[in-house]
Scaffold this motif. Structure first.
Motif, PDB file in Angstrom:
ATOM      1  N   GLU A 170      70.566  10.438  46.939  1.00  0.00           N
ATOM      2  CA  GLU A 170      70.742   8.987  46.830  1.00  0.00           C
ATOM      3  C   GLU A 170      69.841   8.388  45.757  1.00  0.00           C
ATOM      4  OE1 GLU A 170      72.887   7.167  48.405  1.00  0.00           O
ATOM      5  OE2 GLU A 170      73.591   8.466  50.043  1.00  0.00           O
ATOM      6  N   GLY A 171      69.089   9.244  45.057  1.00  0.00           N
ATOM      7  CA  GLY A 171      68.230   8.766  43.970  1.00  0.00           C
ATOM      8  C   GLY A 171      66.827   8.376  44.400  1.00  0.00           C
ATOM      9  N   VAL A 172      66.443   8.701  45.629  1.00  0.00           N
ATOM     10  CA  VAL A 172      65.104   8.365  46.113  1.00  0.00           C
ATOM     11  C   VAL A 172      64.108   9.399  45.597  1.00  0.00           C
ATOM     12  CG1 VAL A 172      63.646   8.114  48.166  1.00  0.00           C
ATOM     13  CG2 VAL A 172      66.005   7.268  48.183  1.00  0.00           C
ATOM     14  N   ASP A 173      62.979   8.938  45.080  1.00  0.00           N
ATOM     15  CA  ASP A 173      61.885   9.825  44.670  1.00  0.00           C
ATOM     16  C   ASP A 173      61.126  10.202  45.940  1.00  0.00           C
ATOM     17  OD1 ASP A 173      59.674  11.142  43.661  1.00  0.00           O
ATOM     18  OD2 ASP A 173      59.305   9.699  42.051  1.00  0.00           O
ATOM     19  N   VAL A 174      61.614  11.219  46.621  1.00  0.00           N
ATOM     20  CA  VAL A 174      61.080  11.572  47.938  1.00  0.00           C
ATOM     21  C   VAL A 174      59.644  12.060  47.845  1.00  0.00           C
ATOM     22  CG1 VAL A 174      61.436  12.954  50.003  1.00  0.00           C
ATOM     23  CG2 VAL A 174      63.406  12.160  48.708  1.00  0.00           C
ATOM     24  N   HIS A 193      67.073  18.962  60.048  1.00  0.00           N
ATOM     25  CA  HIS A 193      65.881  19.624  59.532  1.00  0.00           C
ATOM     26  C   HIS A 193      65.248  18.753  58.448  1.00  0.00           C
ATOM     27  CE1 HIS A 193      63.310  22.729  57.693  1.00  0.00           C
ATOM     28  NE2 HIS A 193      63.400  23.334  58.860  1.00  0.00           N
ATOM     29  N   ARG A 194      63.941  18.835  58.330  1.00  0.00           N
ATOM     30  CA  ARG A 194      63.209  18.064  57.325  1.00  0.00           C
ATOM     31  C   ARG A 194      63.799  18.255  55.922  1.00  0.00           C
ATOM     32  NH1 ARG A 194      57.605  16.389  56.709  1.00  0.00           N
ATOM     33  NH2 ARG A 194      57.018  16.393  54.519  1.00  0.00           N
ATOM     34  N   THR A 195      64.112  19.511  55.563  1.00  0.00           N
ATOM     35  CA  THR A 195      64.636  19.773  54.219  1.00  0.00           C
ATOM     36  C   THR A 195      66.001  19.112  54.014  1.00  0.00           C
ATOM     37  OG1 THR A 195      65.536  21.887  55.014  1.00  0.00           O
ATOM     38  CG2 THR A 195      63.373  21.929  53.945  1.00  0.00           C
ATOM     39  N   GLU A 196      66.785  19.009  55.082  1.00  0.00           N
ATOM     40  CA  GLU A 196      68.098  18.353  54.985  1.00  0.00           C
ATOM     41  C   GLU A 196      67.934  16.859  54.705  1.00  0.00           C
ATOM     42  OE1 GLU A 196      72.047  17.481  57.773  1.00  0.00           O
ATOM     43  OE2 GLU A 196      70.395  18.726  58.535  1.00  0.00           O
ATOM     44  N   ILE A 197      66.998  16.216  55.393  1.00  0.00           N
ATOM     45  CA  ILE A 197      66.745  14.782  55.181  1.00  0.00           C
ATOM     46  C   ILE A 197      66.261  14.539  53.756  1.00  0.00           C
ATOM     47  CG2 ILE A 197      65.345  12.810  55.916  1.00  0.00           C
ATOM     48  CD1 ILE A 197      65.208  14.227  58.694  1.00  0.00           C
ATOM     49  N   VAL A 198      65.325  15.379  53.305  1.00  0.00           N
ATOM     50  CA  VAL A 198      64.794  15.246  51.944  1.00  0.00           C
ATOM     51  C   VAL A 198      65.906  15.405  50.918  1.00  0.00           C
ATOM     52  CG1 VAL A 198      63.311  16.359  50.224  1.00  0.00           C
ATOM     53  CG2 VAL A 198      62.432  15.913  52.529  1.00  0.00           C
ATOM     54  N   GLY A 199      66.768  16.408  51.118  1.00  0.00           N
ATOM     55  CA  GLY A 199      67.864  16.642  50.181  1.00  0.00           C
ATOM     56  C   GLY A 199      68.840  15.478  50.117  1.00  0.00           C
ATOM     57  N   ARG A 200      69.163  14.909  51.271  1.00  0.00           N
ATOM     58  CA  ARG A 200      70.109  13.786  51.288  1.00  0.00           C
ATOM     59  C   ARG A 200      69.498  12.554  50.605  1.00  0.00           C
ATOM     60  NH1 ARG A 200      74.753  14.121  54.171  1.00  0.00           N
ATOM     61  NH2 ARG A 200      75.017  15.833  55.670  1.00  0.00           N
ATOM     62  N   LEU A 201      68.216  12.301  50.831  1.00  0.00           N
ATOM     63  CA  LEU A 201      67.571  11.169  50.178  1.00  0.00           C
ATOM     64  C   LEU A 201      67.507  11.364  48.671  1.00  0.00           C
ATOM     65  CD1 LEU A 201      64.693  10.395  52.700  1.00  0.00           C
ATOM     66  CD2 LEU A 201      66.619   8.905  52.146  1.00  0.00           C
ATOM     67  N   ARG A 202      67.223  12.578  48.245  1.00  0.00           N
ATOM     68  CA  ARG A 202      67.196  12.854  46.793  1.00  0.00           C
ATOM     69  C   ARG A 202      68.569  12.613  46.179  1.00  0.00           C
ATOM     70  NH1 ARG A 202      63.363  18.092  47.237  1.00  0.00           N
ATOM     71  NH2 ARG A 202      61.376  17.038  46.823  1.00  0.00           N
ATOM     72  N   GLU A 234      77.518  15.105  61.222  1.00  0.00           N
ATOM     73  CA  GLU A 234      76.395  14.846  60.330  1.00  0.00           C
ATOM     74  C   GLU A 234      76.791  13.951  59.156  1.00  0.00           C
ATOM     75  OE1 GLU A 234      77.085  17.742  61.752  1.00  0.00           O
ATOM     76  OE2 GLU A 234      75.338  17.695  63.100  1.00  0.00           O
ATOM     77  N   GLU A 235      78.001  14.097  58.655  1.00  0.00           N
ATOM     78  CA  GLU A 235      78.429  13.253  57.537  1.00  0.00           C
ATOM     79  C   GLU A 235      78.518  11.790  57.973  1.00  0.00           C
ATOM     80  OE1 GLU A 235      78.596  14.115  54.363  1.00  0.00           O
ATOM     81  OE2 GLU A 235      77.838  16.031  55.107  1.00  0.00           O
ATOM     82  N   GLU A 236      79.081  11.581  59.159  1.00  0.00           N
ATOM     83  CA  GLU A 236      79.167  10.216  59.691  1.00  0.00           C
ATOM     84  C   GLU A 236      77.764   9.667  59.963  1.00  0.00           C
ATOM     85  OE1 GLU A 236      82.750   9.195  62.180  1.00  0.00           O
ATOM     86  OE2 GLU A 236      81.168   8.895  63.683  1.00  0.00           O
ATOM     87  N   GLN A 237      76.883  10.516  60.441  1.00  0.00           N
ATOM     88  CA  GLN A 237      75.498  10.116  60.686  1.00  0.00           C
ATOM     89  C   GLN A 237      74.869   9.555  59.406  1.00  0.00           C
ATOM     90  OE1 GLN A 237      72.957  13.453  61.449  1.00  0.00           O
ATOM     91  NE2 GLN A 237      71.220  12.212  62.138  1.00  0.00           N
ATOM     92  N   TRP A 238      74.996  10.288  58.325  1.00  0.00           N
ATOM     93  CA  TRP A 238      74.358   9.861  57.078  1.00  0.00           C
ATOM     94  C   TRP A 238      75.047   8.639  56.479  1.00  0.00           C
ATOM     95  CZ3 TRP A 238      69.753  10.526  55.460  1.00  0.00           C
ATOM     96  CH2 TRP A 238      69.410  10.152  54.153  1.00  0.00           C
TER      97      TRP A 238
END
Length: 267
Positions: A139-143, A128-137, A99-103
């Motif tokens: 990175e500074g994205v206003d999800v 999971h949806r919450t995992e994607i949201v957390g990773r984007l946040r 997963e780390e390499e994926q991101w």
């Protein structure tokens, strides 16, 4: 004087040269291509005569092989911009071990599009949806805002790839085409779709059509040259036959080892 020149917006200039707006910004910042700042916001304008002179000096677009030689010093987006001159679709098979390499591989594509205001459709399966949201946040994205404005759409595999409990290549191509039409009407002028391909492992009816779908995406993308599609393949969950099939059906392949040409070609 600037007022006597025929000036193009950055969108118009990108279309004129058949390159991305990010490439124009980079060339302008580096002094490779002259631009003028106008208005209170200092927006870039490009003299059409300067663009013609740029084409004369730099000649035709590099060949795909020449473009790939620059991959180590250029981003995947910049390499695909160069290859797009030759009609090569922006279709990437992305291969990762965890997963780390994926991101690590995926996030630059996402951030590049989201930060430019471009729409993104993320079809998720193992993440999971919450995992994607957390990773984007992180990175500074206003999800929340991206989801509210529908710049970002998250779709679980059972609502796209496996809708109704089965997979159909034709239905999925229609699904993509329907979404793309709306996505590319956005002023950003580009869009991204990414999908996690582990739904293939469910064994549901029709999953054997996955590589047919991947191959036909290249045909669809001829009509949408500003659309980037990144298909995510988990190396430790999908077998070697599936991985090889992905390489055969994508013009580009991306892994921790680098960004390379895939084996797909319609020539």
């Amino acid at each position: 004087m600037v007022n006597d020149r025929k000036l193009l917006t950055i969108t118009e200039a990108a279309e004129y040269l058949n390159v991305s707006k990010s490439s124009l910004r980079r060339w302008s910042n580096e002094g490779v291509l002259t631009s003028f700042r106008v208005g209170m916001r200092g927006e870039r304008r490009f003299d059409i005569n300067e663009l013609d002179a740029f084409l004369v000096v730099h000649g035709e677009a590099p060949s795909p092989a020449e473009a790939m030689e620059s991959a180590q010093s250029s981003s995947p987006g910049e390499v695909m911009d160069l290859c797009a001159h030759h009609g090569i679709p922006r279709h990437v098979s992305m291969h990762f071990r965890n997963e780390e390499e994926q991101w690590l591989l995926l996030s630059p594509y996402l951030i590049d599009h989201l930060s430019a205001g471009a729409p993104v459709l993320y079809m998720h399966d193992s993440s999971h949806r919450t995992e994607i949201v957390g990773r984007l946040r992180s990175e500074g994205v206003d999800v929340d805002e991206a989801l509210r404005t529908q710049q970002l759409a998250l779709c679980a595999s059972q609502d796209c790839y496996l809708q109704g409990g089965f997979f159909s290549a034709d239905r999925m191509l229609e699904f993509v085409q329907k979404h793309v039409a709306g996505m590319l009407s956005d002023p950003a002028g580009k869009a991204m779709i990414t999908g996690e391909m582990t739904w293939f492992l469910t064994g549901m009816p029709g999953v054997e059509q996955m590589l047919v779908y991947e191959r036909e995406l290249n045909v669809l993308l001829r009509n949408f040259p500003q659309l980037t599609i990144v298909c995510q393949y988990h190396l430790r969950r999908l077998d070697s036959e599936t991985t090889f099939g992905a390489l055969l059906t994508h013009p580009f392949a991306h892994s921790a080892e680098g960004f390379r040409r895939g084996f797909y070609s319609d020539h």
